[in-house]
Design a protein around this motif. Structure first.
Motif, PDB file in Angstrom:
ATOM      1  N   THR A  95      52.203  65.570  51.878  1.00 37.82           N
ATOM      2  CA  THR A  95      51.868  64.822  50.665  1.00 37.82           C
ATOM      3  C   THR A  95      53.112  64.902  49.792  1.00 37.82           C
ATOM      4  O   THR A  95      53.399  65.964  49.231  1.00 37.82           O
ATOM      5  CB  THR A  95      50.671  65.473  49.930  1.00 37.82           C
ATOM      6  N   LYS A  96      53.851  63.797  49.715  1.00 36.58           N
ATOM      7  CA  LYS A  96      55.134  63.870  48.989  1.00 36.58           C
ATOM      8  C   LYS A  96      54.899  63.909  47.492  1.00 36.58           C
ATOM      9  O   LYS A  96      55.408  64.761  46.787  1.00 36.58           O
ATOM     10  CB  LYS A  96      56.009  62.677  49.357  1.00 36.58           C
ATOM     11  N   GLU A  97      54.108  62.962  46.987  1.00 39.84           N
ATOM     12  CA  GLU A  97      53.855  62.963  45.543  1.00 39.84           C
ATOM     13  C   GLU A  97      52.379  62.691  45.297  1.00 39.84           C
ATOM     14  O   GLU A  97      51.677  62.155  46.155  1.00 39.84           O
ATOM     15  CB  GLU A  97      54.710  61.912  44.817  1.00 39.84           C
ATOM     16  N   ARG A  98      51.910  63.125  44.148  1.00 41.24           N
ATOM     17  CA  ARG A  98      50.520  62.876  43.752  1.00 41.24           C
ATOM     18  C   ARG A  98      50.555  62.349  42.328  1.00 41.24           C
ATOM     19  O   ARG A  98      50.692  63.113  41.378  1.00 41.24           O
ATOM     20  CB  ARG A  98      49.736  64.204  43.772  1.00 41.24           C
ATOM     21  N   ARG A  99      50.478  61.047  42.212  1.00 41.56           N
ATOM     22  CA  ARG A  99      50.431  60.460  40.866  1.00 41.56           C
ATOM     23  C   ARG A  99      49.170  59.626  40.785  1.00 41.56           C
ATOM     24  O   ARG A  99      48.855  58.882  41.720  1.00 41.56           O
ATOM     25  CB  ARG A  99      51.609  59.508  40.649  1.00 41.56           C
ATOM     26  N   ASP A 169      50.904  62.845  36.511  1.00 46.20           N
ATOM     27  CA  ASP A 169      50.883  63.900  37.534  1.00 46.20           C
ATOM     28  C   ASP A 169      49.744  64.876  37.215  1.00 46.20           C
ATOM     29  O   ASP A 169      49.818  65.601  36.227  1.00 46.20           O
ATOM     30  CB  ASP A 169      52.237  64.636  37.503  1.00 46.20           C
ATOM     31  N   PRO A 170      48.687  64.895  38.039  1.00 47.63           N
ATOM     32  CA  PRO A 170      47.547  65.763  37.715  1.00 47.63           C
ATOM     33  C   PRO A 170      47.674  67.189  38.280  1.00 47.63           C
ATOM     34  O   PRO A 170      46.730  67.971  38.157  1.00 47.63           O
ATOM     35  CB  PRO A 170      46.381  65.034  38.388  1.00 47.63           C
ATOM     36  N   VAL A 171      48.784  67.503  38.908  1.00 52.03           N
ATOM     37  CA  VAL A 171      49.031  68.802  39.575  1.00 52.03           C
ATOM     38  C   VAL A 171      47.878  69.091  40.548  1.00 52.03           C
ATOM     39  O   VAL A 171      47.719  68.361  41.510  1.00 52.03           O
ATOM     40  CB  VAL A 171      49.271  69.943  38.570  1.00 52.03           C
ATOM     41  N   ASP A 172      47.049  70.094  40.267  1.00 46.99           N
ATOM     42  CA  ASP A 172      45.985  70.438  41.221  1.00 46.99           C
ATOM     43  C   ASP A 172      44.624  69.883  40.805  1.00 46.99           C
ATOM     44  O   ASP A 172      43.619  70.142  41.467  1.00 46.99           O
ATOM     45  CB  ASP A 172      45.876  71.969  41.354  1.00 46.99           C
ATOM     46  N   ALA A 173      44.566  69.159  39.681  1.00 45.56           N
ATOM     47  CA  ALA A 173      43.290  68.576  39.247  1.00 45.56           C
ATOM     48  C   ALA A 173      43.203  67.141  39.776  1.00 45.56           C
ATOM     49  O   ALA A 173      44.202  66.571  40.226  1.00 45.56           O
ATOM     50  CB  ALA A 173      43.213  68.569  37.719  1.00 45.56           C
ATOM     51  N   MET A 174      41.997  66.547  39.684  1.00 40.87           N
ATOM     52  CA  MET A 174      41.886  65.122  40.001  1.00 40.87           C
ATOM     53  C   MET A 174      42.533  64.326  38.867  1.00 40.87           C
ATOM     54  O   MET A 174      43.137  63.280  39.071  1.00 40.87           O
ATOM     55  CB  MET A 174      40.415  64.749  40.143  1.00 40.87           C
ATOM     56  N   GLY A 175      42.350  64.824  37.639  1.00 40.53           N
ATOM     57  CA  GLY A 175      43.044  64.262  36.484  1.00 40.53           C
ATOM     58  C   GLY A 175      42.320  63.143  35.770  1.00 40.53           C
ATOM     59  O   GLY A 175      42.850  62.594  34.791  1.00 40.53           O
ATOM     60  N   ALA A 176      41.110  62.783  36.239  1.00 40.15           N
ATOM     61  CA  ALA A 176      40.414  61.616  35.666  1.00 40.15           C
ATOM     62  C   ALA A 176      40.129  61.809  34.178  1.00 40.15           C
ATOM     63  O   ALA A 176      40.447  60.949  33.351  1.00 40.15           O
ATOM     64  CB  ALA A 176      39.114  61.356  36.430  1.00 40.15           C
ATOM     65  N   ASN A 177      39.533  62.930  33.820  1.00 42.40           N
ATOM     66  CA  ASN A 177      39.216  63.171  32.403  1.00 42.40           C
ATOM     67  C   ASN A 177      40.479  63.275  31.570  1.00 42.40           C
ATOM     68  O   ASN A 177      40.568  62.750  30.456  1.00 42.40           O
ATOM     69  CB  ASN A 177      38.425  64.475  32.246  1.00 42.40           C
ATOM     70  N   GLN A 178      41.463  63.980  32.137  1.00 43.49           N
ATOM     71  CA  GLN A 178      42.717  64.198  31.425  1.00 43.49           C
ATOM     72  C   GLN A 178      43.388  62.860  31.115  1.00 43.49           C
ATOM     73  O   GLN A 178      43.793  62.596  29.994  1.00 43.49           O
ATOM     74  CB  GLN A 178      43.659  65.042  32.292  1.00 43.49           C
ATOM     75  N   LEU A 179      43.481  62.021  32.152  1.00 43.75           N
ATOM     76  CA  LEU A 179      44.167  60.738  31.983  1.00 43.75           C
ATOM     77  C   LEU A 179      43.371  59.809  31.067  1.00 43.75           C
ATOM     78  O   LEU A 179      43.958  59.114  30.214  1.00 43.75           O
ATOM     79  CB  LEU A 179      44.403  60.092  33.359  1.00 43.75           C
ATOM     80  N   LEU A 209      49.920  55.829  44.760  1.00 44.81           N
ATOM     81  CA  LEU A 209      51.016  56.786  44.524  1.00 44.81           C
ATOM     82  C   LEU A 209      50.581  58.214  44.883  1.00 44.81           C
ATOM     83  O   LEU A 209      51.171  59.189  44.425  1.00 44.81           O
ATOM     84  CB  LEU A 209      51.461  56.739  43.060  1.00 44.81           C
ATOM     85  N   ALA A 210      49.516  58.318  45.664  1.00 42.41           N
ATOM     86  CA  ALA A 210      49.058  59.668  46.068  1.00 42.41           C
ATOM     87  C   ALA A 210      48.708  59.634  47.549  1.00 42.41           C
ATOM     88  O   ALA A 210      47.581  59.902  47.954  1.00 42.41           O
ATOM     89  CB  ALA A 210      47.846  60.080  45.229  1.00 42.41           C
ATOM     90  N   LEU A 211      49.718  59.283  48.371  1.00 35.13           N
ATOM     91  CA  LEU A 211      49.453  59.116  49.804  1.00 35.13           C
ATOM     92  C   LEU A 211      49.733  60.404  50.574  1.00 35.13           C
ATOM     93  O   LEU A 211      50.699  61.114  50.293  1.00 35.13           O
ATOM     94  CB  LEU A 211      50.333  58.002  50.378  1.00 35.13           C
TER      95      LEU A 211
END
Ligand SMILES: CC(C)(COP(=O)([O-])OP(=O)([O-])OC[C@H]1O[C@@H](n2cnc3c(N)ncnc32)[C@H](O)[C@@H]1OP(=O)([O-])[O-])[C@@H](O)C(=O)NCCC(=O)NCCSC(=O)C[C@@](C)(O)CC(=O)[O-]
Ligand SMILES: NC(=O)C1=CN([C@@H]2O[C@H](COP(=O)(O)OP(=O)(O)OC[C@H]3O[C@@H](n4cnc5c(N)ncnc54)[C@H](O)[C@@H]3O)[C@@H](O)[C@H]2O)C=CC1
Length: 419
Positions: A95-99, A169-179, A209-211
């Motif tokens: 997993t190269k990037e997680r955006r 970039d949500p790091v280890d979270a899904m990030g939905a609430n944050q975003l 962007l999260a492949l």
């Protein structure tokens, strides 16, 4: 470990739990979601709905062995994963990037000009990113947060709308609430800068962007079948994969097989199964036609079957529900993953293995031979077959032209009368 896990499925549930406890220090039988925890998770809580949790074996990703808990109601999914994993061996996954991407969708006024709006956003990019940063300090402390911001319009189809995209970039979270918090905070500034009316601000579940990519090369001498030589079996798996690129009727089923393992692992880890499925199926139709997601190619010269699966995998190891669900926590400890990237690597590898197991069965003995044996067990249990009656029942059910509860009930009656 492999000695303890050999013929694992032939052991009793108590024996299996004892082995898993020895290996992982997790006691699956005594961990449940309490009424208090349940009522904190959702609204109008009544009780817990139980889905069986099993463990897939023989999964090796980037040369590390994983015990893979799967929550699924479907017979043969767990067996197929263990079976496919045993044949394929190590899977290489990256997993190269997680955006993740969020959108602020705007209704433009007739005087709004796309080129000017784009320039305005470009000019104010640093300011907008600075505002965005103020609304996600917690995730920034883990190294994540907003990455880029840009504007896009659809002048030919919908000239009256434009969208601000924000990558995050949500790091280890899904990030939905944050975003979502960041987007809603940013919306008034955006509408002020380019003088438009905000329609909505929300993350997108399209996750290009999260492949994550999983790959395997299996020497064909590991491919065994009663009907076909290893070469023929490898060739037939390649045909199955190529055909799934062409015909949406087959592609959807092909991809359902991939998701058998992925959704089961997503559910067990407390991840958002709908977000994952939406992202994966959207990826399957990214060029305008729905296609099979995996590729299998037979390299006759090297005598290997090469498999590859690249899909978005928006998973998390922290945040959302999973941090407060005791069984999700236990599953994550059993998997022993240390980051969302590692979990994504395991998830996509599970999808590739699951797909291989299904294709191998489909192009050789057919899916019913293995699947129906397990379906027969489940149907037998549904009509109240006792454990000591199960072997006879399964044997008799497999000889029937149709397996259903009515047939099973009649057979059970017969077995009991003949006792
Ligand atoms: C069902 C099997 C595994 C039998 O396969 P088999 O050849 O009878 O297995 P085996 O006896 O040679 O055992 C090999 C390994 O499989 C595992 N295994 C074997 N049996 C069990 C069991 N009872 N419970 C748990 N694990 C089992 C176990 O790990 C075992 O290793 P061992 O422990 O002996 O060292 C095989 O036929 C298979 O992989 N079939 C594919 C089944 C499948 O994909 N099911 C998903 C549901 S169908 C569907 O939804 C999607 C689909 C198919 O339509 C997708 C598509 O079309 O692409
Ligand atoms: N369209 C969609 O898919 C939507 C999904 N959701 C739901 O949102 C939830 C997930 O949202 P999140 O923002 O992920 O959860 P969240 O709101 O719990 O945020 C994650 C938290 O974990 C903290 N954290 C600790 N360690 C971290 C690390 N290593 N990396 C990253 N963060 C770390 C962050 O600082 C943050 O406070 C899920 O329940 C999902 O179902 C909500 C809205 C829309």
């Amino acid at each position: 470990m492999s000695e303890l896990l050999s013929k694992f499925y032939k052991k009793t549930t108590a024996e299996r739990n004892k082995i898993i406890k020895e290996l992982t220090h997790q006691d699956f039988q005594s961990t449940t979601l309490s009424e208090e925890q349940g009522s904190q998770l959702i609204e109008n809580y009544l009780t817990n709905y139980a889905v069986p949790l099993g463990v897939g074996l023989n999964v090796q990703v980037n040369h590390q062995a994983y015990l893979v808990p799967l929550a699924t109601e479907e017979p043969s999914v767990v067996a197929a994963l263990s079976n496919g994993g045993k044949i394929l061996g190590n899977i290489d996954a990256t997993t190269k990037e997680r955006r993740i991407i969020g959108q602020i969708i705007m209704k433009c006024h007739p005087e709004n000009n796309l080129e000017q709006m784009t320039q305005q956003i470009e000019k104010n990019k640093d300011h907008l990113l600075e505002v965005a940063n103020q609304y996600c300090e917690s995730i920034r402390s883990y190294g994540g947060g907003p990455v880029d911001i840009w504007l896009k319009g659809y002048p030919e189809d919908l000239p009256e709308f434009a969208t601000i995209y924000l990558s995050f970039d949500p790091v280890d979270a899904m990030g939905a609430n944050q975003l979502n918090t960041v987007l809603e905070a940013l919306a008034p500034d955006v509408s002020r800068i380019i003088d438009t009316e905000v329609v909505m601000a929300i993350l997108s579940n399209y996750q290009d962007l999260a492949l994550t990519q999983a790959m395997v090369e299996v020497p064909i001498d590991r491919l065994k079948s009663n009907q076909y030589s290893p070469e023929q079996l490898a060739q037939r798996i390649e045909w199955a994969s190529h055909y799934a690129q062409l015909d949406p009727y087959r592609a959807v089923t092909h991809n359902k097989g991939i998701m058998n393992g992925i959704t089961a692992l997503a559910l067990a880890t407390g991840n958002d199964t709908r977000a994952i499925e939406a992202a994966v199926h959207a990826h399957a139709s990214r060029d305008g036609q729905y296609r099979g997601l995996s590729q299998w190619n037979y390299d006759a010269e090297d005598g290997v079957l090469k498999g590859e699966l690249t899909i978005p995998m928006p998973v998390a190891t922290v945040g959302g529900t999973l941090s407060s669900h005791p069984q999700s926590q236990q599953v994550l400890k059993t998997l022993n993953v240390t980051s969302a990237k590692e979990l994504a690597n395991v998830m996509v590898s599970v999808g590739l293995i699951q797909n291989f197991a299904a294709l191998r069965a489909l192009v050789s003995e057919g899916i019913q031979a293995g699947h129906m044996q397990l379906q027969a067990r489940s149907t037998a249990q549904q009509v109240g077959t006792l454990p000591e009656e199960l072997p006879d029942m399964v044997h008799l059910l497999m000889q029937q032209s149709e397996i259903n509860q009515r047939v099973a009930a009649q057979l059970l009656d017969k077995i009991r009368k003949n006792k």
